[in-house]
Enzyme design. Structure first.
Site, short mmCIF file in Angstrom:
data_model
loop_
_atom_site.label_atom_id
_atom_site.label_comp_id
_atom_site.label_asym_id
_atom_site.label_seq_id
_atom_site.Cartn_x
_atom_site.Cartn_y
_atom_site.Cartn_z
N GLY A 139 -0.95 8.74 4.67
CA GLY A 139 -0.59 8.99 3.69
C GLY A 139 0.83 9.36 3.42
O GLY A 139 1.38 10.25 2.41
N SER A 140 1.78 8.84 4.14
CA SER A 140 3.32 9.15 3.83
C SER A 140 3.92 8.90 2.47
O SER A 140 4.61 9.28 2.04
CB SER A 140 4.14 8.87 5.31
N ASN A 141 3.52 7.43 2.04
CA ASN A 141 3.81 6.98 1.16
C ASN A 141 3.13 7.92 -0.11
O ASN A 141 3.93 8.03 -1.20
CB ASN A 141 3.56 5.38 0.82
N ARG A 154 -18.68 -4.03 -1.17
CA ARG A 154 -17.48 -3.89 -2.02
C ARG A 154 -17.89 -3.48 -3.38
O ARG A 154 -17.30 -2.77 -4.03
CB ARG A 154 -16.63 -5.07 -2.11
N MET A 156 -6.50 0.26 3.00
CA MET A 156 -6.99 -0.93 4.15
C MET A 156 -8.17 -1.49 3.66
O MET A 156 -9.13 -1.37 4.58
CB MET A 156 -6.75 -0.33 5.44
N ASN A 195 0.73 -2.28 -4.85
CA ASN A 195 0.74 -2.01 -3.45
C ASN A 195 2.02 -2.13 -2.75
O ASN A 195 2.96 -2.73 -3.39
CB ASN A 195 -0.29 -3.00 -2.84
N HIS A 209 3.75 -2.92 1.00
CA HIS A 209 3.38 -3.68 2.21
C HIS A 209 4.70 -3.85 2.97
O HIS A 209 5.64 -3.89 2.54
CB HIS A 209 2.99 -5.14 1.91
N ASP A 211 -2.15 -8.78 0.04
CA ASP A 211 -0.82 -8.83 0.12
C ASP A 211 -0.12 -9.96 -0.58
O ASP A 211 1.02 -10.45 -0.11
CB ASP A 211 -0.60 -8.96 1.64
N GLU A 267 10.23 2.49 2.63
CA GLU A 267 9.10 2.59 1.44
C GLU A 267 9.34 3.76 0.70
O GLU A 267 8.98 3.85 -0.49
CB GLU A 267 7.87 2.53 2.58
#
Ligand code: GAR
Length: 200
Positions: free
Chosen positions: A13-15, A65, A90, A107, A109, A145, A174
């Site tokens: 969770g750094s972003n 899903r 992910m 997102n 990437h 992606d 990022e």
């Protein structure tokens, strides 16, 4: 009015932290309404709680899903989120879910897409011999992606750099790029034109 945002994570969770911290600025056009993880043990959940953001864990293991997305949609609706930011999330979505959120789901990437989609990016970057790498924030479309690119940051790949060194250098980019891209979306400054995004 600040746009309510849900951040979806699977791990560290750094972003997520970079987005939460950016959104603390009074003039930032979005607020983080909740953090949702698909694993109860995602380290980012504790950090989000410590930063005062409501969290939910919806364990995706063993759920198909559709079943996962039913629970996710309920949590999103309860939070009032109008934008989703995937931040190291992910798990793939159904085409129906991505269509429902198209233009409102971002997102990040850790490569210069469309190069190096998928996992284990930095090892493949180092092995390929490319001179530059970086990160990309894009709208989410049904393919992994992929989707219209909003912002990218490029950095050189030093000779003899390890994948870990490249990962650290990209991650620092990022953390700057994602808050910028979310700002543009929340300010209504992004127009999707087929595969491309125009910034007004
Ligand atoms: C980040 O490097 C992000 O770009 C990547 O996972 C990492 C999550 O780190 N995402 C993907 O590879 C998506 N395909 P974080 O949990 O510290 O933000």
């Amino acid at each position: 009015m600040k746009k309510p945002v849900a951040i979806l994570i699977s791990g560290r969770g750094s972003n997520m932290r970079a987005l939460i911290e950016a959104a603390q600025a009074p003039d930032y056009p979005a607020r983080i309404a909740c953090v949702i993880a698909n694993r109860a043990d995602a380290a980012g959940l504790d950090e989000a709680r410590a930063l005062g953001v409501p969290t939910h864990a919806i364990a995706s293991k063993g759920l198909n899903r559709e079943a996962f997305e039913t629970q996710l949609s309920a949590a999103l609706q309860a939070s009032g989120a109008e934008i989703i930011c995937l931040a190291g999330f992910m798990r793939l979505f159904t085409p129906d879910f991505t269509r429902a959120w198209y233009g409102r789901m971002l997102n990040i990437h850790p490569s210069l897409l469309p190069a190096f989609k998928g996992l284990d990016v930095h090892r493949r970057v180092v092995e390929s011999g490319v001179r530059f790498t970086g990160c990309t924030v894009h709208f989410v479309s049904p393919e992994m992606d992929e989707g219209p690119i909003i912002l990218q940051a490029a950095i050189p790949v030093p000779q003899h750099a390890s994948p870990e060194q490249v990962a650290d250098a990209v991650l620092a980019e990022e953390h700057k790029l994602y808050p910028q891209a979310l700002r543009l979306l929340a300010e209504g400054r992004l127009v999707i034109d087929g595969p491309r995004v125009t910034i007004s």
